[in-house]
Design a protein around this motif. Structure first.
Motif, PDB file in Angstrom:
ATOM      1  N   ILE A 177       0.847  -1.203   0.000  1.00  0.00           N
ATOM      2  CA  ILE A 177       0.000   0.000   0.000  1.00  0.00           C
ATOM      3  C   ILE A 177       0.876   1.245   0.000  1.00  0.00           C
ATOM      4  O   ILE A 177       0.548   2.250  -0.629  1.00  0.00           O
ATOM      5  N   ALA A 178       2.033   1.176   0.669  1.00  0.00           N
ATOM      6  CA  ALA A 178       2.953   2.317   0.698  1.00  0.00           C
ATOM      7  C   ALA A 178       3.546   2.583  -0.683  1.00  0.00           C
ATOM      8  O   ALA A 178       3.740   3.739  -1.071  1.00  0.00           O
ATOM      9  N   THR A 186       4.084   4.291   7.094  1.00  0.00           N
ATOM     10  CA  THR A 186       4.776   3.820   5.901  1.00  0.00           C
ATOM     11  C   THR A 186       4.224   4.465   4.634  1.00  0.00           C
ATOM     12  O   THR A 186       4.960   4.670   3.663  1.00  0.00           O
ATOM     13  N   CYS A 187       2.955   4.792   4.635  1.00  0.00           N
ATOM     14  CA  CYS A 187       2.329   5.410   3.464  1.00  0.00           C
ATOM     15  C   CYS A 187       2.531   6.917   3.412  1.00  0.00           C
ATOM     16  O   CYS A 187       2.195   7.541   2.404  1.00  0.00           O
ATOM     17  N   SER A 188       3.058   7.503   4.480  1.00  0.00           N
ATOM     18  CA  SER A 188       3.100   8.962   4.568  1.00  0.00           C
ATOM     19  C   SER A 188       4.493   9.543   4.712  1.00  0.00           C
ATOM     20  O   SER A 188       4.678  10.745   4.515  1.00  0.00           O
ATOM     21  N   ILE A 234      -4.889   4.746   2.105  1.00  0.00           N
ATOM     22  CA  ILE A 234      -4.656   4.176   3.432  1.00  0.00           C
ATOM     23  C   ILE A 234      -5.910   3.476   3.942  1.00  0.00           C
ATOM     24  O   ILE A 234      -5.857   2.340   4.445  1.00  0.00           O
ATOM     25  N   THR A 235      -7.059   4.133   3.785  1.00  0.00           N
ATOM     26  CA  THR A 235      -8.312   3.574   4.308  1.00  0.00           C
ATOM     27  C   THR A 235      -8.730   2.323   3.554  1.00  0.00           C
ATOM     28  O   THR A 235      -9.039   1.285   4.150  1.00  0.00           O
ATOM     29  N   ALA A 270      10.108   4.416  -3.333  1.00  0.00           N
ATOM     30  CA  ALA A 270      10.115   3.639  -4.571  1.00  0.00           C
ATOM     31  C   ALA A 270       8.875   3.946  -5.401  1.00  0.00           C
ATOM     32  O   ALA A 270       8.957   4.172  -6.623  1.00  0.00           O
ATOM     33  N   GLY A 271       7.721   3.936  -4.744  1.00  0.00           N
ATOM     34  CA  GLY A 271       6.492   4.244  -5.454  1.00  0.00           C
ATOM     35  C   GLY A 271       6.509   5.648  -6.030  1.00  0.00           C
ATOM     36  O   GLY A 271       6.041   5.881  -7.157  1.00  0.00           O
ATOM     37  N   TYR A 272       7.056   6.591  -5.274  1.00  0.00           N
ATOM     38  CA  TYR A 272       7.125   7.982  -5.736  1.00  0.00           C
ATOM     39  C   TYR A 272       7.952   8.079  -7.026  1.00  0.00           C
ATOM     40  O   TYR A 272       7.562   8.749  -7.984  1.00  0.00           O
ATOM     41  N   GLU A 273       9.090   7.396  -7.040  1.00  0.00           N
ATOM     42  CA  GLU A 273       9.948   7.426  -8.220  1.00  0.00           C
ATOM     43  C   GLU A 273       9.246   6.789  -9.422  1.00  0.00           C
ATOM     44  O   GLU A 273       9.326   7.296 -10.550  1.00  0.00           O
TER      45      GLU A 273
END
Length: 333
Positions: free
Chosen positions: A194-195, A248-250, A215-216, A259-262
């Motif tokens: 999810i992160a 972890t998601c924030s 997140i929810t 990693a997800g951001y990149e």
């Protein structure tokens, strides 16, 4: 005072070593990187991870047998893909019984076992007591600065969990006890996926509304899967569930978020995979859970499916997010 052998010389190993030394315990870190070991021993630093001076009592070694000698606890802080092989080495030289504390998050690369299952499969009862896991919302970058942190000591044996709870707890590092090992270990693995999705959304330019939704709804998927595996609903409302998921998601400290951001920013999964040098547990966990869903046709996990489509099928992140928004409308719970 207890002696703790710490497997690893990374950020989490160093931060937890400081917690233990602050609590007047003796620690020795085992590692394979001579630069990290020399930095710790000679300069009382670990500059690869932190710009922080370390207590001179924190020491490191390349000698596994020396690290384990007279230790009452063995703390695992290495990436999950190396846990089994390192424990095989531990098994070969450990000559007494210890409490094994796991702080690695994810699944065994060889058979997708949870970490506590892997530890039990390698280390016999003649060498260990019941396994304990440290799980909860925590980043080493803040623990090393002694920022207030609250996590859980998770074990099937609450008496052993209590020993670890007291071992680590102090005025800035508070530890609760929990006996839902299954729920907590699946939660700590799934929140990484999810992160990655949360970071991807941020990289695409989406904001707080999107992250709150991820997140929810991500928590809902974690609950469905975790309970199907035998976890307890209440676990997902606590530190090892929603607590760990939120941080972890924030947080920019989260490797999975980064990693997800990149990936979201470049929309180039292949390029990221080719150049990434950090451990991103959520990428492999996504495949493990997605592949396992064939055994649970009643469970819907659209965020996991979407992450899998991006990470493993070459789907465009923007198109995947749009498809999530256009799914059939339904009741929330």
């Amino acid at each position: 005072m207890s002696k703790i052998a710490i497997l690893g010389t990374g950020s989490w190993a160093t931060a937890l070593a400081q917690v233990l030394v602050d609590n007047k315990h003796e620690v020795l870190l085992y590692g394979i990187d001579p630069h990290e070991i020399d930095d710790i021993n000679l300069h009382h630093r670990n500059d690869k991870y932190f710009a922080v001076d370390l207590d001179e009592k924190i020491k490191a070694t390349k000698d596994l047998k020396a690290c384990l000698q007279d230790a009452q606890y063995v703390l695992i802080t290495i990436p999950t893909q190396f846990v089994r092989s390192v424990l095989e080495e531990v098994k070969a030289v450990l000559d007494h019984k210890v409490i094994i504390v796991n702080a690695s998050k994810g699944f065994d690369n060889t058979n997708n076992m949870r970490m506590s299952e892997t530890i039990r499969s390698v280390m016999g009862e003649d060498q260990r007591h019941e396994v304990v896991s440290l799980i909860g919302p925590s980043h080493a970058e803040e623990v090393i600065l002694r920022m207030l942190t609250v996590i859980c000591s998770v074990s099937l044996d609450l008496e052993i969990a209590a020993k670890v709870q007291h071992l680590f707890s102090n005025e800035y590092f508070r530890v609760y006890r929990l006996d839902d090992e299954v729920g907590a270990e699946y939660a700590v693995a799934l929140k990484n996926v999810i992160a990655v999705a949360s970071g991807c959304a941020a990289g695409l330019g989406y904001g707080d509304n999107t992250r709150a939704a991820l997140i929810t709804r991500g928590l809902a998927e974690m609950v469905r899967y975790g309970m199907a595996k035998g976890g307890k609903f209440e676990t997902y409302l606590g530190l090892t569930g929603i607590g760990d998921l939120v941080v972890t998601c924030s947080s920019v400290h989260s490797r999975n978020f980064q990693a997800g951001y990149e990936i979201g920013k470049t929309q180039d999964v292949k390029g990221f995979m080719e150049h990434n040098t950090k451990t991103v547990e959520g990428i492999r966990t996504c495949k493990v859970v997605h592949d396992d869903l064939v055994h649970y046709p009643q469970i819907q996990m659209p965020i996991i499916d979407a992450a899998y489509a991006v990470l493993y099928e070459g789907a465009n992140p923007k198109d995947v997010i749009r498809s999530l928004m256009l799914r059939d409308l339904k009741q929330e719970l």
